[in-house]
Write an enzyme that holds these catalytic residues in place. Structure first.
Site, PDB file in Angstrom:
ATOM      1  N   HIS A 126       1.537   4.508  -2.808  1.00  0.00           N
ATOM      2  CA  HIS A 126       1.634   6.022  -2.643  1.00  0.00           C
ATOM      3  C   HIS A 126       2.941   6.547  -3.450  1.00  0.00           C
ATOM      4  O   HIS A 126       3.124   7.493  -3.823  1.00  0.00           O
ATOM      5  CB  HIS A 126       1.651   6.334  -1.223  1.00  0.00           C
ATOM      6  CG  HIS A 126       0.229   6.207  -0.600  1.00  0.00           C
ATOM      7  ND1 HIS A 126      -0.963   6.742  -1.084  1.00  0.00           N
ATOM      8  CD2 HIS A 126      -0.100   5.734   0.646  1.00  0.00           C
ATOM      9  CE1 HIS A 126      -2.045   6.529  -0.297  1.00  0.00           C
ATOM     10  NE2 HIS A 126      -1.427   5.745   0.745  1.00  0.00           N
ATOM     11  N   CYS A 130      -9.416  -3.708  -2.530  1.00  0.00           N
ATOM     12  CA  CYS A 130      -8.473  -2.946  -3.400  1.00  0.00           C
ATOM     13  C   CYS A 130      -7.216  -2.679  -2.169  1.00  0.00           C
ATOM     14  O   CYS A 130      -7.700  -2.229  -1.147  1.00  0.00           O
ATOM     15  CB  CYS A 130      -8.595  -1.975  -4.082  1.00  0.00           C
ATOM     16  SG  CYS A 130      -7.196  -1.255  -5.027  1.00  0.00           S
ATOM     17  N   CYS A 184      -7.036  -3.494  -7.445  1.00  0.00           N
ATOM     18  CA  CYS A 184      -8.246  -3.336  -8.206  1.00  0.00           C
ATOM     19  C   CYS A 184      -7.739  -3.016  -9.704  1.00  0.00           C
ATOM     20  O   CYS A 184      -6.688  -2.567  -9.906  1.00  0.00           O
ATOM     21  CB  CYS A 184      -9.268  -2.342  -7.915  1.00  0.00           C
ATOM     22  SG  CYS A 184      -8.885  -0.596  -8.309  1.00  0.00           S
ATOM     23  N   HIS A 199      -5.829   6.883  -2.655  1.00  0.00           N
ATOM     24  CA  HIS A 199      -6.589   5.956  -2.094  1.00  0.00           C
ATOM     25  C   HIS A 199      -7.669   5.620  -2.743  1.00  0.00           C
ATOM     26  O   HIS A 199      -8.164   6.468  -3.561  1.00  0.00           O
ATOM     27  CB  HIS A 199      -7.121   6.601  -0.608  1.00  0.00           C
ATOM     28  CG  HIS A 199      -6.259   6.435   0.605  1.00  0.00           C
ATOM     29  ND1 HIS A 199      -5.938   7.324   1.735  1.00  0.00           N
ATOM     30  CD2 HIS A 199      -5.159   5.467   0.609  1.00  0.00           C
ATOM     31  CE1 HIS A 199      -5.283   6.873   2.653  1.00  0.00           C
ATOM     32  NE2 HIS A 199      -4.429   5.822   1.943  1.00  0.00           N
ATOM     33  N   CYS A 200      -8.113   4.270  -2.825  1.00  0.00           N
ATOM     34  CA  CYS A 200      -9.124   3.838  -3.726  1.00  0.00           C
ATOM     35  C   CYS A 200     -10.507   3.640  -3.021  1.00  0.00           C
ATOM     36  O   CYS A 200     -10.454   3.134  -1.753  1.00  0.00           O
ATOM     37  CB  CYS A 200      -8.758   2.587  -4.532  1.00  0.00           C
ATOM     38  SG  CYS A 200      -9.740   1.769  -5.578  1.00  0.00           S
ATOM     39  N   HIS A 253       0.912  -1.482   0.042  1.00  0.00           N
ATOM     40  CA  HIS A 253       0.090   0.067  -0.091  1.00  0.00           C
ATOM     41  C   HIS A 253       0.759   1.247   0.140  1.00  0.00           C
ATOM     42  O   HIS A 253       0.771   2.009  -0.911  1.00  0.00           O
ATOM     43  CB  HIS A 253      -0.873  -0.030   1.021  1.00  0.00           C
ATOM     44  CG  HIS A 253      -1.624   1.234   1.185  1.00  0.00           C
ATOM     45  ND1 HIS A 253      -3.021   1.413   0.813  1.00  0.00           N
ATOM     46  CD2 HIS A 253      -1.641   2.466   1.897  1.00  0.00           C
ATOM     47  CE1 HIS A 253      -3.497   2.450   1.227  1.00  0.00           C
ATOM     48  NE2 HIS A 253      -2.522   3.239   1.694  1.00  0.00           N
ATOM     49  N   GLU A 254       1.957   1.375   0.952  1.00  0.00           N
ATOM     50  CA  GLU A 254       2.772   2.505   0.929  1.00  0.00           C
ATOM     51  C   GLU A 254       3.561   2.637  -0.341  1.00  0.00           C
ATOM     52  O   GLU A 254       3.764   3.575  -0.677  1.00  0.00           O
ATOM     53  CB  GLU A 254       3.879   2.505   2.300  1.00  0.00           C
ATOM     54  CG  GLU A 254       2.907   2.439   3.423  1.00  0.00           C
ATOM     55  CD  GLU A 254       1.768   3.589   3.755  1.00  0.00           C
ATOM     56  OE1 GLU A 254       1.991   4.458   3.212  1.00  0.00           O
ATOM     57  OE2 GLU A 254       1.052   3.309   4.502  1.00  0.00           O
TER      58      GLU A 254
END
Ligand SMILES: [Zn+2]
Ligand SMILES: [Zn+2]
Length: 198
Positions: A140, A152, A171, A146-147, A136-137
């Site tokens: 970024h 996702c 996703c 953010h989704c 996740h990071e």
């Protein structure tokens, strides 16, 4: 002729005391999932400077700033792994922190190693949580935001329940965005596959 000789490598850096298996698992997930090479750097010192006495937590921004003063020249992105309770001013705690489209990110194990009922997660669950936060990071760092799709990895996790419910994939929309971001400096990108298989 090699048109593009830039080798994309991500550095995984333990900060303070971190079980050896954690950076290894995160590096393996980055390689396996994003097909980006990784190196694991020697541990950095325990970040005493970031300790906030009033909160009894560590200031993620201060650690990122210290991180940013270290060049890590050979690496495109750098992910610090630590076992300390991180905060940023607007949140009581964070699992990780990254500069949007930046080079440096942090992943904290502190809140991942205790389940909501107080029990201790298995090592495999702990490593899965850490890898999800790291991916996740990393998203970024490659400028993904953010989704809204709960299915996702770029969906914002408010807590451990959200993190555990989040899938281990991006996703379709975020996958395409990620693939484009990764291919900017690349001529060959056939192997990058981010979507869930099916
Ligand atoms: Zn995020
Ligand atoms: Zn998404």
């Amino acid at each position: 002729m090699v048109i593009n000789s830039i080798k994309r490598t991500i550095c995984v850096v333990p900060i303070g005391r971190v079980a050896e298996i954690v950076p290894k698992a995160i590096a393996a997930n980055i390689l396996g999932y994003l097909h980006i090479d990784t190196d694991i750097a020697p541990s950095l010192e325990y970040p005493q400077y970031a300790f906030d006495e009033s909160r009894i937590q560590y200031n993620a921004g201060a650690i990122l700033r210290a991180f940013e003063s270290m060049p890590f020249h050979n690496y495109e992105k750098v992910i610090g792994i630590l076992d300390l309770d991180l905060f940023i001013p607007i949140f009581s705690y964070v699992f990780g922190e990254a500069r949007q489209a930046g080079k440096y990110a942090l992943v904290s194990l502190y809140r991942l190693q205790k389940n909501l009922d107080g029990s201790t997660p298995s090592m495999s669950l702990l490593l899965e949580r850490a890898a999800k936060v790291a991916l996740h990071e990393l998203g970024h760092l490659f400028n993904l935001v953010h989704c809204e799709d709960e299915r996702c990895l770029m969906h914002f996790s408010e807590g451990l329940r959200d993190l555990d419910n989040a899938p281990f994939y991006f996703c379709r929309y975020c996958s395409i965005y990620f693939r484009d971001a990764l291919s900017i400096d690349r001529t060959k990108d056939q192997n990058t596959r981010l979507e869930k298989d099916s």
